[in-house]
Design an enzyme around this catalytic site. Structure first.
Site, PDB file in Angstrom:
ATOM      1  N   HIS A  67       0.858  -1.192   0.000  1.00 57.04           N
ATOM      2  CA  HIS A  67       0.000   0.000   0.000  1.00 57.04           C
ATOM      3  C   HIS A  67       0.889   1.236   0.000  1.00 57.04           C
ATOM      4  CE1 HIS A  67      -3.121   2.865   1.130  1.00 57.04           C
ATOM      5  NE2 HIS A  67      -3.956   1.952   0.662  1.00 57.04           N
ATOM      6  N   ASP A 104      -7.961  -5.109  -0.789  1.00 61.98           N
ATOM      7  CA  ASP A 104      -8.379  -5.826  -2.006  1.00 61.98           C
ATOM      8  C   ASP A 104      -8.081  -7.319  -1.929  1.00 61.98           C
ATOM      9  OD1 ASP A 104      -7.354  -2.898  -3.346  1.00 61.98           O
ATOM     10  OD2 ASP A 104      -9.319  -3.693  -3.834  1.00 61.98           O
TER      11      ASP A 104
HETATM   12  C1  SDX Z   1      -5.909   0.298  -3.247  1.00 55.34           C
HETATM   13  O1  SDX Z   1      -4.296   4.815  -2.112  1.00 55.34           O
HETATM   14  C2  SDX Z   1      -5.197   4.136  -1.564  1.00 55.34           C
HETATM   15  O2  SDX Z   1      -5.642   4.425  -0.492  1.00 55.34           O
HETATM   16  C3  SDX Z   1      -5.687   2.944  -2.397  1.00 55.34           C
HETATM   17  C4  SDX Z   1      -6.727   2.084  -1.719  1.00 55.34           C
HETATM   18  C5  SDX Z   1      -8.015   2.825  -1.508  1.00 55.34           C
HETATM   19  O3  SDX Z   1      -8.768   2.436  -0.624  1.00 55.34           O
HETATM   20  O4  SDX Z   1      -8.306   3.733  -2.331  1.00 55.34           O
HETATM   21  O5  SDX Z   1      -6.249   1.624  -0.463  1.00 55.34           O
HETATM   22  C6  SDX Z   1      -7.077   0.878  -2.573  1.00 55.34           C
HETATM   23  O6  SDX Z   1      -5.643   0.701  -4.350  1.00 55.34           O
HETATM   24  C7  SDX Z   1      -5.073  -0.737  -2.526  1.00 55.34           C
HETATM   25  C8  SDX Z   1      -3.852  -1.213  -3.373  1.00 55.34           C
HETATM   26  C9  SDX Z   1      -4.364  -2.263  -4.377  1.00 55.34           C
HETATM   27  N1  SDX Z   1      -3.268  -2.584  -5.334  1.00 55.34           N
HETATM   28  C10 SDX Z   1      -2.644  -3.781  -5.291  1.00 55.34           C
HETATM   29  O7  SDX Z   1      -2.847  -4.649  -4.445  1.00 55.34           O
HETATM   30  C11 SDX Z   1      -1.638  -3.980  -6.422  1.00 55.34           C
HETATM   31  C12 SDX Z   1      -0.333  -4.607  -5.874  1.00 55.34           C
HETATM   32  N2  SDX Z   1       0.311  -3.609  -5.024  1.00 55.34           N
HETATM   33  C13 SDX Z   1       1.205  -2.722  -5.637  1.00 55.34           C
HETATM   34  O8  SDX Z   1       1.411  -2.634  -6.947  1.00 55.34           O
HETATM   35  C14 SDX Z   1       1.793  -1.638  -4.744  1.00 55.34           C
HETATM   36  O9  SDX Z   1       2.018  -2.193  -3.512  1.00 55.34           O
HETATM   37  C15 SDX Z   1       0.983  -0.394  -4.621  1.00 55.34           C
HETATM   38  C16 SDX Z   1       0.726   0.212  -5.944  1.00 55.34           C
HETATM   39  C17 SDX Z   1      -0.310  -0.665  -3.918  1.00 55.34           C
HETATM   40  C18 SDX Z   1       1.766   0.581  -3.749  1.00 55.34           C
HETATM   41  O10 SDX Z   1       2.888   0.875  -4.426  1.00 55.34           O
HETATM   42  P1  SDX Z   1       4.040   1.772  -3.720  1.00 55.34           P
HETATM   43  O11 SDX Z   1       3.788   2.054  -2.300  1.00 55.34           O
HETATM   44  O12 SDX Z   1       4.271   2.899  -4.647  1.00 55.34           O
HETATM   45  O13 SDX Z   1       5.185   0.776  -3.685  1.00 55.34           O
HETATM   46  P2  SDX Z   1       6.289   0.764  -4.775  1.00 55.34           P
HETATM   47  O14 SDX Z   1       5.627   0.526  -6.097  1.00 55.34           O
HETATM   48  O15 SDX Z   1       7.153   1.976  -4.603  1.00 55.34           O
HETATM   49  O16 SDX Z   1       7.075  -0.530  -4.326  1.00 55.34           O
HETATM   50  C19 SDX Z   1       7.979  -0.471  -3.225  1.00 55.34           C
HETATM   51  C20 SDX Z   1       8.776  -1.758  -3.348  1.00 55.34           C
HETATM   52  C21 SDX Z   1       9.235  -1.995  -4.791  1.00 55.34           C
HETATM   53  O17 SDX Z   1      10.436  -2.753  -4.722  1.00 55.34           O
HETATM   54  P3  SDX Z   1      11.819  -1.892  -4.900  1.00 55.34           P
HETATM   55  O18 SDX Z   1      11.722  -1.161  -6.234  1.00 55.34           O
HETATM   56  O19 SDX Z   1      11.893  -0.958  -3.711  1.00 55.34           O
HETATM   57  O20 SDX Z   1      12.888  -2.978  -4.887  1.00 55.34           O
HETATM   58  O21 SDX Z   1       7.929  -2.867  -3.013  1.00 55.34           O
HETATM   59  C22 SDX Z   1       7.742  -3.682  -4.169  1.00 55.34           C
HETATM   60  C23 SDX Z   1       8.166  -2.874  -5.386  1.00 55.34           C
HETATM   61  O22 SDX Z   1       8.641  -3.701  -6.406  1.00 55.34           O
HETATM   62  N3  SDX Z   1       6.324  -3.997  -4.224  1.00 55.34           N
HETATM   63  C24 SDX Z   1       5.856  -5.198  -4.483  1.00 55.34           C
HETATM   64  C25 SDX Z   1       4.467  -5.059  -4.372  1.00 55.34           C
HETATM   65  N4  SDX Z   1       4.153  -3.803  -4.064  1.00 55.34           N
HETATM   66  C26 SDX Z   1       5.309  -3.131  -3.972  1.00 55.34           C
HETATM   67  N5  SDX Z   1       6.470  -6.351  -4.811  1.00 55.34           N
HETATM   68  C27 SDX Z   1       5.653  -7.403  -5.016  1.00 55.34           C
HETATM   69  N6  SDX Z   1       4.302  -7.382  -4.920  1.00 55.34           N
HETATM   70  C28 SDX Z   1       3.685  -6.212  -4.604  1.00 55.34           C
HETATM   71  N7  SDX Z   1       2.366  -6.171  -4.502  1.00 55.34           N
END
Ligand code: SDX
Length: 394
Positions: free
Chosen positions: A272, A329
């Site tokens: 998140h 989710d």
């Molecule tokens: C919602 O904003 C809100 O409030 C949203 C929400 C709402 O109620 O409106 O809460 C609803 O959208 C929840 C999120 C649903 N999305 C997912 O479940 C999709 C999978 N999750 C991600 O893609 C990700 O975690 C995000 C988009 C939710 C958050 O992304 P961030 O905080 O920008 O994290 P990032 O992309 O900067 O990642 C940080 C690190 C990265 O690794 P490094 O580059 O640092 O080595 O964590 C890794 C990412 O690769 N990472 C994941 C991951 N999420 C982040 N690795 C594997 N699986 C994941 N799900």
């Protein structure tokens, strides 16, 4: 600094916005709507009461709530000419695309009101119409995609059971309103009601800042929510679990893929942008998932895979270090599946829940006369170049 932009939906060029609607503390896992904790609201309130709280700032007294909710139910029918728009959509159209088109079409049938400071009565009617008609449009989008006859709303039903009847009742089968299922649906919708400046709420504020109508701003919010990194994640979670199941349940393979920087695969339903310890909604929704599956006697192999994934994510040093915990989710898709919703409706259900939050934030932004959103950037392109004298246009 490459391409850095700040999203200015609030005061001029501060790069952030002010709001009185929802408070989040990502470190402590706190979520409050107008000061009330999500735990209290999920346990003690109803979705329509939370909607009123978000939009008008206070819990309504019994008479106010009765008048408001019955007014909403009276407006739940949709203009026949809008129903005819459905006929133009192929059954392959994703319900989210159908929904955003239909919400925009409401502007053709109902005068647009855009200034809550000037015509509050007109705005209240617009809000009532939108809350009333979105469940009907959502259920009809589903029935249309299945080539099934539309089930019309019944103003005698309450808000949630009316939606469930329109979704699942047909001329061959009645839909019995199970109180446990209605309670779970109310809880799910409450847990999705608002979430500060998330992608879709920020989109609604940005579009509303140009003085587009509430209908048009919400239609934009629906489109922003559709993405798999945002609301589309609940559908993506089930598709991910089904992929793992089809691959013989080889969870370790997918955990390795999620860790592999060269692999675009991400664990849907994990991580998140704000919550870096736990998503308070996940704790509530996880219990609801257990209760519903027990109640329905559902023994879903996908749930077993989900629970193994969750156990690994909560203990594996990689995920712990990156603070990747199950988000709202992750569990909602499992419940929706158990309740009989097709996966393409999962994000529509998220939109139904998030509607009051979008309305509340649009209304607040207009009441605060927040300026038009105009993000700035750090330019990283070419410096000035003269057009070649000897060049002939290709
Ligand atoms: C919602 O904003 C809100 O409030 C949203 C929400 C709402 O109620 O409106 O809460 C609803 O959208 C929840 C999120 C649903 N999305 C997912 O479940 C999709 C999978 N999750 C991600 O893609 C990700 O975690 C995000 C988009 C939710 C958050 O992304 P961030 O905080 O920008 O994290 P990032 O992309 O900067 O990642 C940080 C690190 C990265 O690794 P490094 O580059 O640092 O080595 O964590 C890794 C990412 O690769 N990472 C994941 C991951 N999420 C982040 N690795 C594997 N699986 C994941 N799900």
């Amino acid at each position: 600094t490459s391409g850095l932009i700040t999203l200015d939906v609030g005061f001029k060029n501060t790069g952030s916005t002010t709001s009185n609607v929802t408070f989040l503390d990502g470190e402590k896992g706190i979520l409050r709507h107008r000061g009330y904790s999500i735990e209290d609201l999920a346990e003690k309130s109803s979705f329509l009461e939370v909607a009123y709280l978000l939009i008008y700032g206070e819990l309504p007294d019994a008479q106010t709530f009765e008048n408001w909710s019955s007014r909403i139910m009276k407006h739940s029918l949709v203009h026949e000419d809008i129903r005819k728009i459905f006929d133009g959509f192929p059954s392959t159209a994703h319900p989210m695309g159908v929904l955003s088109s239909l919400v925009t079409s409401l502007t053709a049938f109902h005068p647009e009101s855009i200034d809550p400071n000037r015509d509050s009565a007109a705005i209240d009617l617009t809000i009532v119409r939108l809350l009333a008609k979105l469940p009907t449009l959502a259920a009809w989008s589903f029935k249309n995609s299945q080539g099934l006859p539309l089930e019309y709303p019944n103003a005698k039903n309450d808000y949630v059971s009316n939606f469930m009847q329109m979704m699942f009742k047909n001329k061959h089968m009645d839909y019995d309103v199970d109180p446990v299922i209605m309670d779970a649906m109310n809880k799910l919708l409450i847990l999705h009601a608002d979430h500060e400046q998330n992608c879709s709420a920020a989109t609604v504020r940005v579009v509303g800042s140009s003085l587009s109508s509430l209908y048009v701003a919400v239609s934009a919010g629906i489109n922003a929510l559709w993405g798999s990194l945002h609301g589309g994640a609940n559908q993506a979670v089930i598709e991910m679990l089904e992929t793992i199941q089809a691959d013989g349940g080889n969870i370790d393979k997918f955990i390795a893929k999620a860790k592999d920087k060269n692999d675009p695969f991400r664990l849907m339903g994990f991580g998140h942008r704000v919550y870096k310890n736990f998503d308070p909604r996940s704790r509530i929704i996880k219990k609801a998932a257990d209760d519903i599956l027990d109640r329905l006697g559902v023994n879903d192999p996908l749930l077993d895979i989900a629970k193994k994934l969750e156990d690994i994510a909560l203990t594996d040093p990689y995920f712990v270090e990156k603070k990747l915990y199950p988000n709202v989710d992750f569990y909602s898709g499992i419940i929706y599946k158990a309740l009989g919703f097709p996966t393409e409706m999962f994000t529509v259900l998220f939109a139904l829940g998030r509607l009051p939050g979008w309305i509340a934030q649009w209304k607040e932004s207009r009441e605060m006369v927040q300026p038009i959103s105009r993000p700035r950037q750090v330019y990283t392109g070419e410096t000035h170049r003269a057009y070649p004298e000897d060049r002939t246009v290709a």
